[in-house]
Design a protein around this motif. Structure first.
Motif, PDB file in Angstrom:
ATOM      1  N   ARG A 278      17.353  -0.808   3.206  1.00  0.00           N
ATOM      2  CA  ARG A 278      18.377  -0.927   4.387  1.00  0.00           C
ATOM      3  C   ARG A 278      18.321  -2.439   4.649  1.00  0.00           C
ATOM      4  O   ARG A 278      17.552  -3.341   4.494  1.00  0.00           O
ATOM      5  N   ARG A 279      19.702  -2.594   5.436  1.00  0.00           N
ATOM      6  CA  ARG A 279      19.583  -3.942   5.866  1.00  0.00           C
ATOM      7  C   ARG A 279      18.625  -4.232   7.167  1.00  0.00           C
ATOM      8  O   ARG A 279      18.272  -3.275   7.773  1.00  0.00           O
ATOM      9  N   THR A 280      18.509  -5.512   7.460  1.00  0.00           N
ATOM     10  CA  THR A 280      17.369  -5.802   8.464  1.00  0.00           C
ATOM     11  C   THR A 280      17.809  -6.761   9.441  1.00  0.00           C
ATOM     12  O   THR A 280      18.279  -7.759   9.139  1.00  0.00           O
ATOM     13  N   VAL A 281      17.817  -6.417  10.623  1.00  0.00           N
ATOM     14  CA  VAL A 281      17.811  -7.469  11.642  1.00  0.00           C
ATOM     15  C   VAL A 281      16.547  -7.721  12.315  1.00  0.00           C
ATOM     16  O   VAL A 281      15.906  -6.965  12.598  1.00  0.00           O
ATOM     17  N   VAL A 282      15.969  -9.173  12.217  1.00  0.00           N
ATOM     18  CA  VAL A 282      14.590  -9.434  12.670  1.00  0.00           C
ATOM     19  C   VAL A 282      14.841 -10.154  13.836  1.00  0.00           C
ATOM     20  O   VAL A 282      15.444 -11.273  13.842  1.00  0.00           O
ATOM     21  N   ARG A 283      13.627 -10.136  14.458  1.00  0.00           N
ATOM     22  CA  ARG A 283      13.369 -10.919  15.779  1.00  0.00           C
ATOM     23  C   ARG A 283      11.805 -11.105  15.595  1.00  0.00           C
ATOM     24  O   ARG A 283      11.056 -10.437  15.149  1.00  0.00           O
ATOM     25  N   VAL A 284      11.433 -12.441  15.928  1.00  0.00           N
ATOM     26  CA  VAL A 284      10.076 -12.700  16.062  1.00  0.00           C
ATOM     27  C   VAL A 284       9.773 -13.653  17.395  1.00  0.00           C
ATOM     28  O   VAL A 284      10.146 -14.694  17.425  1.00  0.00           O
ATOM     29  N   ASP A 285       9.266 -13.127  18.477  1.00  0.00           N
ATOM     30  CA  ASP A 285       8.922 -13.908  19.592  1.00  0.00           C
ATOM     31  C   ASP A 285       7.429 -13.357  20.415  1.00  0.00           C
ATOM     32  O   ASP A 285       7.164 -12.144  19.748  1.00  0.00           O
ATOM     33  N   ARG A 286       7.041 -14.225  21.059  1.00  0.00           N
ATOM     34  CA  ARG A 286       6.159 -13.580  22.159  1.00  0.00           C
ATOM     35  C   ARG A 286       6.900 -12.897  23.220  1.00  0.00           C
ATOM     36  O   ARG A 286       8.019 -12.940  23.420  1.00  0.00           O
ATOM     37  N   THR A 287       6.113 -12.033  23.799  1.00  0.00           N
ATOM     38  CA  THR A 287       6.672 -11.323  25.094  1.00  0.00           C
ATOM     39  C   THR A 287       6.810 -12.026  26.220  1.00  0.00           C
ATOM     40  O   THR A 287       6.184 -11.825  27.377  1.00  0.00           O
ATOM     41  N   GLU A 288       7.358 -13.266  26.170  1.00  0.00           N
ATOM     42  CA  GLU A 288       7.788 -14.347  27.198  1.00  0.00           C
ATOM     43  C   GLU A 288       9.041 -13.969  28.057  1.00  0.00           C
ATOM     44  O   GLU A 288       9.893 -13.559  26.830  1.00  0.00           O
TER      45      GLU A 288
END
Length: 475
Positions: A278-288
């Motif tokens: 599948r295609r991917t939408v990625v995010r990487v964050d702190r829960t800030e």
């Protein structure tokens, strides 16, 4: 060649300690631009002044007289300040992270907050004491004419306090956050706002991540102080402070080496098995709070609602690592992120397709694996000084990545031409941008990725630090 001493001050230092039950200490060295920049200076490098952040640091500060041994710091001279716990909490949690951070990131719900009452006044007194501790330590350790680089909003009072103690020093301040426009900066009590501005104007040079933030600082100085604004200068009380801009970039060499180690390969294989073809939408964050994770999830849900053709064909890989969990508001936000992700999965999930794959345990290798596999990177902060995730993903992307980027991130100044810019509050607009990113032609995506990576690495961390120092020394 100059041999002038260089000192750095920041809340967090280059080494941290863990205290075991038997009283033993384990040191862990940090990385980043300040570490690599100072290490490159050799004999010119002076002391790095920082705060003891936890029980391990406090134990080390006590055991070593505030000066950790060279074997723990990689040879860097460090002065770790054991500021009383209640003073540190008032300064760090009460003022820096719950007031100044909220002002600059536009996070307040103004019908209810802020409330500047006696409790705040006590916290502000702690912030002043905290700043004075840094100024005292720098003044004591600095040789005549030394260059001092003070980092970030936690230490906004320090340049002015240090100037009073040591007028012979060359002092720079760097703000890693955005800077609020005057109308929002005026939420602070007038006397406090003036104190913050005058603290930074104690520096010979005040630097920012983008021209937008530098201009906002200057506008606040004109509005609250009546300062005279020139071409890259602020003059007040007979002193002129130069303004500078240094757009921190990604460390390409480190990322490209680290992202292809075996532990990252293992996590990439696990993620691909979990996501499937599948295609991917990625995010990487702190829960800030400023990272806007909940609205990002709502935009992904809007994509699935408005464009049902994507159901079963795209997965949102969302890494939301808990941050500042000692603050109740942040704990509640972390819970809300999980709740919304679960709600989307309950509404749309079917068969072996889980629409949102949410990870909340910090794992840098897994983050790099997600960077490598991303078809789309979603970076939609409400407001951000820079945002290095937006700059890191294109550097290690394997198949080319389309970047959906908030126009309120400082990174938009460097990456805006090749990113898909969005209003971070606009759910429908962000969903439309996700669709545009997912349907972008491969050739266009590849070309944009190359340009994004080039722009993202124009000023890597060590060069960013040395640029600040060179500019300060040129005065």
């Amino acid at each position: 060649m100059t041999t002038e001493q260089v000192l750095v001050a920041s809340n967090r230092g280059p080494v941290s300690y863990t205290l075991a039950e038997d009283g033993s200490l384990t040191a862990r060295r940090g990385g980043g631009g300040l570490v690599s920049g100072l290490s490159a200076l050799g004999p010119e490098a002076g002391t790095w002044v920082c705060a003891a952040l936890g029980d391990g640091d406090r134990a080390a500060a006590s055991r070593y007289g505030g000066r950790p041994p060279a074997e723990d710091t990689g040879g860097q001279a460090v002065r770790m300040l054991d500021i009383p716990a209640d003073t540190f909490d008032a300064a760090y949690n009460g003022v820096a992270n719950s007031v100044l951070w909220f002002i600059h990131h536009l996070l307040y719900q103004t019908p209810l907050e802020p409330v500047f009452d006696t409790a705040f006044e006590r916290q502000w007194a702690g912030f002043e004491t905290y700043g004075a501790a840094f100024a005292d330590a720098l003044a004591a350790d600095a040789e005549p004419g030394a260059a001092v680089l003070v980092q970030d909003y936690h230490l906004s009072l320090v340049p002015g306090l240090l100037r009073e103690r040591r007028p012979d020093l060359r002092i720079g301040h760097f703000s890693h956050t955005p800077w609020a426009p005057p109308d929002l900066f005026r939420l602070l009590p007038d006397a406090i706002g003036r104190q913050v501005l005058l603290g930074i104007l104690g520096a010979d040079r005040a630097a920012f991540l983008t021209r937008r933030w530098a201009d906002a600082f200057a506008a606040c100085c004109a509005d609250l102080l009546g300062a005279t604004i020139g071409d890259g200068t602020v003059t007040y009380g007979g002193r002129t402070t130069l303004l500078g801009v240094h757009g921190l970039g990604a460390d390409a060499d480190f990322l490209r080496e680290r992202a292809f180690r075996p532990d990252v390969d293992e996590r990439l294989a696990a993620l691909r098995e979990q996501v499937g073809d599948r295609r991917t939408v990625v995010r990487v964050d702190r829960t800030e709070l400023s990272k806007n994770i909940v609205r990002g999830l709502l935009a992904f849900r809007r994509l699935l609602t408005d464009r049902p053709e994507w159901r079963g064909k795209v997965t949102h890989v969302a890494f939301a690592y808990p941050s500042r969990q000692d603050l109740a508001l942040y704990r509640a936000y972390t819970v809300e992120v999980s709740r919304v992700a679960e709600e989307i999965n309950a509404e749309f999930g079917a068969g072996d397709w889980t629409p949102v794959v949410l990870h909340v345990k910090d794992d840098f290798a897994r983050s790099l694996a997600a960077y490598r596999m991303a078809d789309v990177a979603l970076v939609n902060p409400i407001r951000d000084g820079m945002n290095l995730v937006a700059k890191e993903v294109p550097v290690v992307s394997e198949r080319g990545v389309a970047l959906v980027l908030s126009r309120e991130a400082g990174a938009a100044a460097d990456l805006g031409e090749d990113a898909l810019l969005v209003n971070p509050y606009d759910i429908a607009g962000t969903a439309d941008a996700l669709h545009a990113a997912l349907t972008m032609a491969p050739d266009e995506r590849d070309a944009r990725t190359k340009r994004l990576a080039e722009a993202a690495t124009a000023l890597p961390p060590s060069a960013w630090f040395l640029d600040q120092l060179t500019a300060l020394r040129a005065l």
